[in-house]
Design a protein around this motif. Structure first.
Motif, PDB file in Angstrom:
ATOM      1  N   GLY A 257       9.898   9.485  12.131  1.00  0.00           N
ATOM      2  CA  GLY A 257      11.435   9.791  12.106  1.00  0.00           C
ATOM      3  C   GLY A 257      12.140   9.525  10.658  1.00  0.00           C
ATOM      4  N   SER A 258      11.276   8.892   9.645  1.00  0.00           N
ATOM      5  CA  SER A 258      12.028   8.380   8.580  1.00  0.00           C
ATOM      6  C   SER A 258      10.932   8.370   7.381  1.00  0.00           C
ATOM      7  CB  SER A 258      12.382   7.038   8.842  1.00  0.00           C
ATOM      8  OG  SER A 258      11.220   6.326   9.437  1.00  0.00           O
ATOM      9  N   ILE A 259      10.845   9.492   6.728  1.00  0.00           N
ATOM     10  CA  ILE A 259       9.510   9.597   5.506  1.00  0.00           C
ATOM     11  C   ILE A 259      10.391   8.811   4.529  1.00  0.00           C
ATOM     12  CG2 ILE A 259      10.714  11.560   4.686  1.00  0.00           C
ATOM     13  CD1 ILE A 259       7.596  12.454   3.949  1.00  0.00           C
ATOM     14  N   GLY A 260      11.736   8.238   4.806  1.00  0.00           N
ATOM     15  CA  GLY A 260      12.356   7.626   3.617  1.00  0.00           C
ATOM     16  C   GLY A 260      11.980   6.208   3.753  1.00  0.00           C
ATOM     17  N   MET A 261      10.948   5.951   4.703  1.00  0.00           N
ATOM     18  CA  MET A 261      10.803   4.237   4.973  1.00  0.00           C
ATOM     19  C   MET A 261       9.437   4.055   4.513  1.00  0.00           C
ATOM     20  SD  MET A 261      13.190   2.882   6.204  1.00  0.00           S
ATOM     21  CE  MET A 261      12.242   1.326   6.753  1.00  0.00           C
ATOM     22  N   LEU A 262       8.659   5.318   4.000  1.00  0.00           N
ATOM     23  CA  LEU A 262       7.207   4.755   4.121  1.00  0.00           C
ATOM     24  C   LEU A 262       6.484   4.732   2.594  1.00  0.00           C
ATOM     25  CD1 LEU A 262       6.190   7.390   6.915  1.00  0.00           C
ATOM     26  CD2 LEU A 262       6.455   4.688   6.962  1.00  0.00           C
ATOM     27  N   PRO A 263       5.845   3.307   2.596  1.00  0.00           N
ATOM     28  CA  PRO A 263       5.359   3.115   1.248  1.00  0.00           C
ATOM     29  C   PRO A 263       3.924   3.638   0.965  1.00  0.00           C
ATOM     30  CG  PRO A 263       4.916   1.362   2.599  1.00  0.00           C
ATOM     31  CD  PRO A 263       5.565   2.455   3.392  1.00  0.00           C
ATOM     32  N   SER A 264       3.308   3.591  -0.156  1.00  0.00           N
ATOM     33  CA  SER A 264       1.748   3.580  -0.373  1.00  0.00           C
ATOM     34  C   SER A 264       1.295   3.051  -1.548  1.00  0.00           C
ATOM     35  CB  SER A 264       1.682   5.218  -0.590  1.00  0.00           C
ATOM     36  OG  SER A 264       1.900   5.641  -1.789  1.00  0.00           O
ATOM     37  N   ALA A 265      -0.036   2.760  -1.240  1.00  0.00           N
ATOM     38  CA  ALA A 265      -0.819   2.199  -2.424  1.00  0.00           C
ATOM     39  C   ALA A 265      -1.893   3.159  -3.009  1.00  0.00           C
ATOM     40  CB  ALA A 265      -1.355   0.811  -2.117  1.00  0.00           C
ATOM     41  N   SER A 266      -2.139   3.199  -4.085  1.00  0.00           N
ATOM     42  CA  SER A 266      -2.980   3.996  -4.713  1.00  0.00           C
ATOM     43  C   SER A 266      -4.107   2.952  -5.523  1.00  0.00           C
ATOM     44  CB  SER A 266      -2.676   5.087  -5.693  1.00  0.00           C
ATOM     45  OG  SER A 266      -1.806   5.974  -4.842  1.00  0.00           O
ATOM     46  N   LEU A 267      -5.286   2.776  -5.156  1.00  0.00           N
ATOM     47  CA  LEU A 267      -6.054   1.673  -5.744  1.00  0.00           C
ATOM     48  C   LEU A 267      -7.461   2.133  -6.108  1.00  0.00           C
ATOM     49  CD1 LEU A 267      -5.691  -0.718  -2.421  1.00  0.00           C
ATOM     50  CD2 LEU A 267      -4.318  -0.743  -4.506  1.00  0.00           C
ATOM     51  N   GLY A 268      -7.932   1.364  -7.214  1.00  0.00           N
ATOM     52  CA  GLY A 268      -9.081   1.764  -7.547  1.00  0.00           C
ATOM     53  C   GLY A 268     -10.195   0.469  -7.603  1.00  0.00           C
ATOM     54  N   ALA A 269     -10.869   0.431  -8.554  1.00  0.00           N
ATOM     55  CA  ALA A 269     -12.055  -0.621  -8.248  1.00  0.00           C
ATOM     56  C   ALA A 269     -11.372  -2.197  -8.703  1.00  0.00           C
ATOM     57  CB  ALA A 269     -13.348  -0.369  -9.181  1.00  0.00           C
ATOM     58  N   GLY A 270     -10.380  -2.188  -9.166  1.00  0.00           N
ATOM     59  CA  GLY A 270      -9.884  -3.339  -9.552  1.00  0.00           C
ATOM     60  C   GLY A 270      -8.228  -3.143  -9.823  1.00  0.00           C
ATOM     61  N   ARG A 271      -7.658  -3.986 -10.712  1.00  0.00           N
ATOM     62  CA  ARG A 271      -6.202  -3.745 -11.008  1.00  0.00           C
ATOM     63  C   ARG A 271      -6.208  -2.913 -12.085  1.00  0.00           C
ATOM     64  NH1 ARG A 271      -3.612  -9.536 -10.817  1.00  0.00           N
ATOM     65  NH2 ARG A 271      -3.777  -9.540 -13.028  1.00  0.00           N
ATOM     66  N   PRO A 272      -4.985  -2.407 -12.573  1.00  0.00           N
ATOM     67  CA  PRO A 272      -3.926  -2.125 -11.548  1.00  0.00           C
ATOM     68  C   PRO A 272      -3.932  -0.979 -10.593  1.00  0.00           C
ATOM     69  CG  PRO A 272      -3.467  -1.162 -13.947  1.00  0.00           C
ATOM     70  CD  PRO A 272      -5.112  -1.815 -13.747  1.00  0.00           C
ATOM     71  N   GLY A 273      -3.168  -1.354  -9.563  1.00  0.00           N
ATOM     72  CA  GLY A 273      -3.025  -0.238  -8.557  1.00  0.00           C
ATOM     73  C   GLY A 273      -1.728   0.483  -8.868  1.00  0.00           C
ATOM     74  N   LEU A 274      -1.509   1.695  -8.304  1.00  0.00           N
ATOM     75  CA  LEU A 274      -0.098   2.139  -8.440  1.00  0.00           C
ATOM     76  C   LEU A 274       0.408   2.547  -7.038  1.00  0.00           C
ATOM     77  CD1 LEU A 274       0.544   5.488 -10.570  1.00  0.00           C
ATOM     78  CD2 LEU A 274       1.122   5.490  -8.143  1.00  0.00           C
ATOM     79  N   TYR A 275       1.691   2.103  -6.955  1.00  0.00           N
ATOM     80  CA  TYR A 275       2.724   2.166  -5.714  1.00  0.00           C
ATOM     81  C   TYR A 275       3.723   2.827  -5.745  1.00  0.00           C
ATOM     82  CZ  TYR A 275      -0.424  -1.851  -5.517  1.00  0.00           C
ATOM     83  OH  TYR A 275      -1.867  -2.528  -5.381  1.00  0.00           O
ATOM     84  N   GLU A 276       3.938   3.599  -4.834  1.00  0.00           N
ATOM     85  CA  GLU A 276       4.846   4.705  -4.477  1.00  0.00           C
ATOM     86  C   GLU A 276       5.187   5.022  -3.232  1.00  0.00           C
ATOM     87  OE1 GLU A 276       3.822   8.670  -5.532  1.00  0.00           O
ATOM     88  OE2 GLU A 276       1.824   8.100  -5.796  1.00  0.00           O
ATOM     89  N   PRO A 277       6.627   5.372  -3.143  1.00  0.00           N
ATOM     90  CA  PRO A 277       7.086   5.842  -1.816  1.00  0.00           C
ATOM     91  C   PRO A 277       6.270   7.063  -1.504  1.00  0.00           C
ATOM     92  CG  PRO A 277       8.724   6.143  -3.440  1.00  0.00           C
ATOM     93  CD  PRO A 277       7.749   5.599  -3.988  1.00  0.00           C
ATOM     94  N   VAL A 278       6.239   7.413  -0.313  1.00  0.00           N
ATOM     95  CA  VAL A 278       5.526   8.610   0.261  1.00  0.00           C
ATOM     96  C   VAL A 278       6.503   9.912  -0.036  1.00  0.00           C
ATOM     97  CG1 VAL A 278       4.532  10.052   2.461  1.00  0.00           C
ATOM     98  CG2 VAL A 278       3.887   7.626   1.837  1.00  0.00           C
ATOM     99  N   HIS A 279       7.945   9.751   0.129  1.00  0.00           N
ATOM    100  CA  HIS A 279       8.774  10.739  -0.096  1.00  0.00           C
ATOM    101  C   HIS A 279       8.743  11.395  -1.637  1.00  0.00           C
ATOM    102  CE1 HIS A 279      11.658   8.301  -2.233  1.00  0.00           C
ATOM    103  NE2 HIS A 279      11.429   7.459  -1.243  1.00  0.00           N
ATOM    104  N   GLY A 280       9.305  12.489  -1.516  1.00  0.00           N
ATOM    105  CA  GLY A 280       9.273  13.064  -2.987  1.00  0.00           C
ATOM    106  C   GLY A 280      10.764  12.686  -3.841  1.00  0.00           C
ATOM    107  N   SER A 281      11.071  13.414  -4.727  1.00  0.00           N
ATOM    108  CA  SER A 281      12.028  13.471  -5.651  1.00  0.00           C
ATOM    109  C   SER A 281      13.453  13.617  -5.060  1.00  0.00           C
ATOM    110  CB  SER A 281      11.883  14.261  -6.931  1.00  0.00           C
ATOM    111  OG  SER A 281      11.724  15.605  -6.851  1.00  0.00           O
ATOM    112  N   ALA A 282      13.489  14.368  -3.910  1.00  0.00           N
ATOM    113  CA  ALA A 282      14.642  14.741  -3.372  1.00  0.00           C
ATOM    114  C   ALA A 282      16.024  15.213  -4.085  1.00  0.00           C
ATOM    115  CB  ALA A 282      15.293  13.717  -2.468  1.00  0.00           C
ATOM    116  N   PRO A 283      15.578  16.144  -4.975  1.00  0.00           N
ATOM    117  CA  PRO A 283      16.619  16.433  -5.904  1.00  0.00           C
ATOM    118  C   PRO A 283      18.248  16.961  -5.594  1.00  0.00           C
ATOM    119  CG  PRO A 283      14.795  18.183  -5.786  1.00  0.00           C
ATOM    120  CD  PRO A 283      14.455  17.051  -4.950  1.00  0.00           C
ATOM    121  N   ASP A 284      18.130  17.256  -4.274  1.00  0.00           N
ATOM    122  CA  ASP A 284      19.452  17.468  -3.823  1.00  0.00           C
ATOM    123  C   ASP A 284      20.283  16.188  -3.671  1.00  0.00           C
ATOM    124  OD1 ASP A 284      17.373  16.627  -2.091  1.00  0.00           O
ATOM    125  OD2 ASP A 284      18.766  17.245  -0.256  1.00  0.00           O
TER     126      ASP A 284
END
Ligand code: IPM
Ligand code: MG
Length: 360
Positions: A257-284
């Motif tokens: 019900g709330s794509i505005g709530m969901l986080p994500s992590a993108s990970l490789g073999a070690g640090r650094p990882g990259l963290y971003e919300p699942v939602h997009g840029s919502a230009p409106d």
């Protein structure tokens, strides 16, 4: 900890700003310190540098301990050459940093149960899924790809290709994640049709031999997408290739019900990882202080957990987000006309989370 911020486009900068305030409040509370720097990605980088992923951005990310990204893209860049679209920046940074594992948890905050798109009898069984998506291979990156004229007509093609080492390393991530959750992995493929999926299933099955304590099942992707709305409680970890995970993670996100709530992590073999919300840029709604910053704030919690092994600090943020919702504060995306809720701006949401962290 040195954190490189990639605010990007649309609502990216405003949600990242709130997440940084929350990280700083958490640092004060848990006795660590945060040092941030900023780099350009997506449309913002196209405007300033003529390309969506300048080399200096890659260097800045690689020199940091962790990376927090807002969002990329928007209608402003719809007509730029496809080789420099904003999305190319996002795909490029994933590849350049070797971030092959994308973790996208989708669960229902009890305070937001009424926002869930599923029928009460379905949602009452629970919804707590982790999509483990392969992120640097498959049809997104496969060669050959291109576009040409054949026999007088336009033809375009991509290649879905996986090597066994690529499959094995993402399968391991899924099995490890399942061990820390409810011990179940469902691997998603299209092995009834695609050769690449037949290999996927074979290698997942072989890798599973080292994880006998984890229960493994398989679904074809069409069935998986149906089961996800029919009864998501059957799933713990969903293991997918790049394209299937892209699609299923949006589905898993939106049924909460709330794509505005969901986080994500993108990970490789070690640090650094990259963290971003699942939602997009919502230009409106960009630049209007209306965006929901909670997905980015929860992404910062994932950062503390995965890149810095700070479980308490991560939990503190997650608890503070739950408390903010319990206090009735909602950004516009979560206002469904229920009574007793207070419409909050992006920064007011950040204020509330910061205050709740301080008092925890
Ligand atoms: C995502 C997005 C990206 C993807 C786009 C913006 C390139 O949809 O992170 O899910 O397809 O991976
Ligand atoms: Mg997507």
């Amino acid at each position: 900890m040195k954190i490189c911020l990639l605010p990007g486009d649309g609502i990216g900068p405003e949600v990242v700003r709130q997440a940084v305030r929350v990280l700083e409040a958490t640092a004060a509370k848990h006795a660590f310190s945060v040092e941030t720097s900023e780099a350009l990605i997506g449309g913002a980088a196209i405007d300033a540098k003529g390309e969506p992923l300048p080399q200096e951005t890659i260097d800045a990310c690689q020199a940091s301990d962790s990376v927090l990204l807002g969002a990329v893209g928007g209608p402003k860049w719809d007509n730029v050459d496809r080789s420099i679209r904003p999305e190319v920046g996002l795909l490029g940074i994933r590849k350049a940093m070797g971030l092959f594992a994308n973790l996208r948890p989708a669960s229902l905050f009890p305070e937001l149960a009424a926002d869930c798109l599923l029928r009460e009898d379905i949602r009452s069984k629970g919804l707590d899924v982790l999509v483990v998506r392969e992120l640097t291979g498959g049809i997104y990156f496969g060669e050959p790809k291109g576009r040409e004229v054949r026999d007088g007509e336009r033809v375009a093609y991509n290649t879905m290709v996986y090597s066994e080492s690529e499959i094995r390393r993402i399968a391991k991530v899924a099995f490890e994640a399942a061990r820390k959750r409810r011990g179940r992995v469902c691997s998603v493929d299209k092995a009834n049709v695609l050769d690449v999926s037949m290999l996927w299933r074979e290698v997942v099955t072989e890798t599973h031999k080292d994880y006998a304590d984890v229960e493994l099942s398989y679904l074809y992707v069409d069935n998986a997408s149906m089961q996800l709305v029919r009864d998501p409680s059957q799933f713990d970890v969903l293991l997918t290739g790049n394209l299937f995970g892209d699609i299923l993670s949006d589905e898993a996100a939106v049924i909460t019900g709330s794509i505005g709530m969901l986080p994500s992590a993108s990970l490789g073999a070690g640090r650094p990882g990259l963290y971003e919300p699942v939602h997009g840029s919502a230009p409106d709604i960009a630049g209007q202080n209306k965006a929901n910053p909670l997905a980015t704030i929860l992404s910062a919690a994932m950062m503390l957990r995965h890149d810095f092994d700070m479980q308490d600090a991560a939990q503190n943020i997650e608890r503070a987000v739950g408390e903010t919702l319990a206090q009735g504060l909602r950004t516009g995306d979560l206002m469904r006309g229920q009574t007793g809720l207070k419409l909050a701006s992006c920064s007011e949401m950040g204020d509330a989370v910061v205050a709740n962290i301080a008092k925890n």
